[in-house]
Design a protein around this motif. Structure first.
Motif, mmCIF file in Angstrom:
data_model
loop_
_atom_site.group_PDB
_atom_site.id
_atom_site.type_symbol
_atom_site.label_atom_id
_atom_site.label_comp_id
_atom_site.label_asym_id
_atom_site.label_seq_id
_atom_site.Cartn_x
_atom_site.Cartn_y
_atom_site.Cartn_z
ATOM 1 N N PRO A 1 4.383 -5.486 6.389
ATOM 2 C CA PRO A 1 5.624 -5.955 7.026
ATOM 3 C C PRO A 1 6.871 -5.819 6.138
ATOM 4 N N ALA B 1 8.154 0.054 5.762
ATOM 5 C CA ALA B 1 7.544 -1.245 6.047
ATOM 6 C C ALA B 1 7.928 -1.584 7.486
ATOM 7 N N THR C 1 0.822 -1.214 0.000
ATOM 8 C CA THR C 1 0.000 0.000 0.000
ATOM 9 C C THR C 1 0.855 1.263 0.000
HETATM 10 N N1 SAH Z 1 7.041 4.222 0.471
HETATM 11 C C1 SAH Z 1 6.076 3.481 -0.303
HETATM 12 C C2 SAH Z 1 5.234 2.597 0.597
HETATM 13 C C3 SAH Z 1 5.178 1.225 0.059
HETATM 14 S S1 SAH Z 1 4.605 -0.041 1.141
HETATM 15 C C4 SAH Z 1 5.243 4.398 -1.194
HETATM 16 O O1 SAH Z 1 5.433 5.621 -1.142
HETATM 17 O O2 SAH Z 1 4.437 3.911 -1.975
HETATM 18 C C5 SAH Z 1 6.129 -0.757 1.681
HETATM 19 C C6 SAH Z 1 7.050 -1.272 0.628
HETATM 20 O O3 SAH Z 1 8.157 -1.863 1.288
HETATM 21 C C7 SAH Z 1 6.459 -2.354 -0.292
HETATM 22 O O4 SAH Z 1 6.601 -1.974 -1.612
HETATM 23 C C8 SAH Z 1 7.303 -3.584 0.045
HETATM 24 O O5 SAH Z 1 7.517 -4.442 -1.058
HETATM 25 C C9 SAH Z 1 8.600 -2.941 0.501
HETATM 26 N N2 SAH Z 1 9.466 -3.805 1.309
HETATM 27 C C10 SAH Z 1 9.117 -4.676 2.296
HETATM 28 N N3 SAH Z 1 10.210 -5.294 2.778
HETATM 29 C C11 SAH Z 1 11.290 -4.809 2.087
HETATM 30 C C12 SAH Z 1 12.689 -5.060 2.107
HETATM 31 N N4 SAH Z 1 13.254 -5.946 2.956
HETATM 32 N N5 SAH Z 1 13.472 -4.382 1.233
HETATM 33 C C13 SAH Z 1 12.944 -3.483 0.366
HETATM 34 N N6 SAH Z 1 11.634 -3.205 0.288
HETATM 35 C C14 SAH Z 1 10.810 -3.862 1.141
#
Ligand code: SAH
Length: 210
Positions: A203, A149, A58
């Protein structure tokens, strides 16, 4: 529904919600959040809500993006790392306000879409597709690291990439399952942790996936 008037209304709401940094408000009033969600959802882009961006992920509600950006700017950083590029919207906002921005995403397709959107808006962001829990690939240190996340524990590799007086801002899960926006400051060899406010994030996961 994607007009300047709609964006202005969003910014008025952000002010009511307690966002005070004029730089943040100005950038969010100018930048096209509706280009960061599916066309079918574009008319809802400026509502006070999180929106799906595919793959179970999201884009955070405008207030959270604004609040996190305010927290980043408070540290007066030169080099910032965002973990979780997602749609790229938070990266766009940050890219207008900090000298050098890095952002890392683990889902290949989301990362590629974000690259396309950000380059079409001339946003200066160094993007990588990698597991951000391992830190920026190839190493570096950052004045601020922002997680978008939720982590259960703070990844050691990220703490190691915090520069002197570096600040990490992250949603962190408590043992009871609640999530708290948490700020961790590096002071010499020690880390000072402070809980800010309750939040709700997807997460932080491991590895890279298509
Ligand atoms: N900052 C984003 C929010 C996205 S939601 C925006 O402005 O739209 C969180 C994102 O973190 C997701 O796309 C998910 O895939 C990513 N994510 C989760 N764990 C991660 C990791 N270990 N390394 C990189 N990205 C990660």
């Amino acid at each position: 529904m994607t007009s300047q008037r709609t964006r202005d209304r969003m910014v008025e709401r952000l002010i009511d919600q307690g966002i005070v940094d004029a730089r943040v408000l100005e950038v969010m009033a100018a930048e096209p959040r509706h280009l960061f969600v599916d066309e079918a959802l574009a008319h809802r882009a400026y509502e006070d809500t999180a929106l799906p961006i595919g793959y179970g992920q999201t884009l955070s509600q405008p207030f959270i993006v604004a609040r996190m950006t305010e927290l980043v700017l408070k540290a007066n950083p030169r080099r910032v790392l965002e973990v979780g590029t997602g749609s790229g919207y938070q990266a766009l906002v940050l890219s207008r306000l900090v000298p050098t921005l890095y952002s890392v995403e683990r889902i290949v397709t989301l990362g590629e879409r974000a690259v396309g959107r950000l380059s079409s808006l001339d946003a200066r962001v160094n993007l990588a597709i990698a597991d951000g829990g391992e830190g920026w690939p190839g190493g570096h240190t950052f004045d601020v690291i922002l997680l978008t996340a939720c982590a259960q524990t703070l990844p050691k590799a990220l703490l190691e990439q915090l520069g002197r007086h570096g600040v990490l801002i992250a949603p962190l899960e408590a043992p009871d399952g609640s999530q708290w926006l948490t700020q961790v400051k590096r002071i010499g060899g020690a880390f000072e942790k402070r809980r800010l406010e309750p939040v709700r994030f997807v997460p932080l996961l491991q590895g890279v996936v298509d």
